[in-house]
Design a protein around this motif. Sequence first.
Motif, PDB file in Angstrom:
ATOM      1  N   TRP A 112       0.825  -1.212   0.000  1.00 26.50           N
ATOM      2  CA  TRP A 112       0.000   0.000   0.000  1.00 26.50           C
ATOM      3  C   TRP A 112       0.856   1.259   0.000  1.00 26.50           C
ATOM      4  CZ3 TRP A 112       0.191   3.392   4.188  1.00 26.50           C
ATOM      5  CH2 TRP A 112       0.813   2.909   5.337  1.00 26.50           C
ATOM      6  N   SER A 153      -3.249   5.013   3.661  1.00 26.91           N
ATOM      7  CA  SER A 153      -3.812   4.164   4.707  1.00 26.91           C
ATOM      8  C   SER A 153      -3.920   2.733   4.202  1.00 26.91           C
ATOM      9  CB  SER A 153      -5.199   4.689   5.084  1.00 26.91           C
ATOM     10  OG  SER A 153      -6.011   3.695   5.627  1.00 26.91           O
ATOM     11  N   MET A 154      -3.453   1.805   5.023  1.00 24.28           N
ATOM     12  CA  MET A 154      -3.546   0.398   4.649  1.00 24.28           C
ATOM     13  C   MET A 154      -4.996  -0.061   4.582  1.00 24.28           C
ATOM     14  SD  MET A 154      -1.387  -2.773   6.069  1.00 24.28           S
ATOM     15  CE  MET A 154      -2.339  -4.011   6.894  1.00 24.28           C
ATOM     16  N   SER A 155      -5.831   0.439   5.475  1.00 20.74           N
ATOM     17  CA  SER A 155      -7.232   0.011   5.474  1.00 20.74           C
ATOM     18  C   SER A 155      -7.961   0.495   4.224  1.00 20.74           C
ATOM     19  CB  SER A 155      -7.950   0.488   6.740  1.00 20.74           C
ATOM     20  OG  SER A 155      -7.929   1.898   6.819  1.00 20.74           O
ATOM     21  N   TYR A 156      -7.685   1.736   3.792  1.00 16.95           N
ATOM     22  CA  TYR A 156      -8.318   2.247   2.571  1.00 16.95           C
ATOM     23  C   TYR A 156      -7.805   1.485   1.352  1.00 16.95           C
ATOM     24  CZ  TYR A 156      -9.844   5.367  -1.143  1.00 16.95           C
ATOM     25  OH  TYR A 156     -10.405   5.872  -2.286  1.00 16.95           O
ATOM     26  N   THR A 189      -6.737  -1.618   1.309  1.00 16.62           N
ATOM     27  CA  THR A 189      -7.354  -2.944   1.347  1.00 16.62           C
ATOM     28  C   THR A 189      -8.798  -2.883   0.858  1.00 16.62           C
ATOM     29  OG1 THR A 189      -5.910  -3.596   3.161  1.00 16.62           O
ATOM     30  CG2 THR A 189      -7.904  -4.913   2.841  1.00 16.62           C
ATOM     31  N   LYS A 190      -9.531  -1.857   1.282  1.00 15.34           N
ATOM     32  CA  LYS A 190     -10.917  -1.677   0.849  1.00 15.34           C
ATOM     33  C   LYS A 190     -10.993  -1.510  -0.672  1.00 15.34           C
ATOM     34  CE  LYS A 190     -14.685   1.640   1.182  1.00 15.34           C
ATOM     35  NZ  LYS A 190     -15.108   2.920   1.732  1.00 15.34           N
ATOM     36  N   LYS A 193      -9.896  -4.790  -2.510  1.00 13.25           N
ATOM     37  CA  LYS A 193     -10.943  -5.803  -2.443  1.00 13.25           C
ATOM     38  C   LYS A 193     -12.099  -5.467  -3.388  1.00 13.25           C
ATOM     39  CE  LYS A 193     -13.465  -8.738   0.660  1.00 13.25           C
ATOM     40  NZ  LYS A 193     -13.625  -9.217   2.017  1.00 13.25           N
ATOM     41  N   THR A 248      -8.725  -9.604  -0.587  1.00 10.41           N
ATOM     42  CA  THR A 248      -7.748  -8.729   0.056  1.00 10.41           C
ATOM     43  C   THR A 248      -6.384  -8.912  -0.624  1.00 10.41           C
ATOM     44  OG1 THR A 248      -7.046 -10.374   1.679  1.00 10.41           O
ATOM     45  CG2 THR A 248      -8.941  -8.958   2.274  1.00 10.41           C
TER      46      THR A 248
END
Length: 152
Positions: A118, A125-128, A130-131, A134, A140
């Motif tokens: 990322w 952001s890693m979460s963004y 990943t979202k 995906k 993921t």
Amino acid sequence: PFSIDYLKACIKSLFDSREQLKQQIAQSNSMPDLSSFHIVDKDAEFLANLDTVVMEHLEDESFSVQQLCGILFMSHSTLSRKVQGLLGMNVVEYIRNKRLSIAAGLLKSGKVLPGEVWFKVGFSSMSYFTKCFKAMYGMTPGEYARKDSQTD
């Protein structure tokens, strides 16, 4: 001098090619191969320049559409219309999809760990990341890397 029928056929061919390109983008989870489309030379040059600039700023999480406009010497509205017309997506989507496509390639190569990719492709952001990953690939980054390593 060209006949009216010839010019109409050329225009129809251009519109058909662009529609085909938009459909390929919509159906694919990656950036399309532009070589199979009949794109006007100036449009192909524009897309090549766009791609080059985005790739040069791939790791820069703060790279913005305004910066892109400045580098390409285009107004925001002109750039938006041109990208939407040629690719059927907005500029932010193009940049995000390009980053995700590069991330998928890095994961496939195995040279970058899923938890690090990322950062390498300019997400803050890693979460963004990943979202978005995906949403584009249906899994993921970790699942994608494992799936790909199992098929080798």
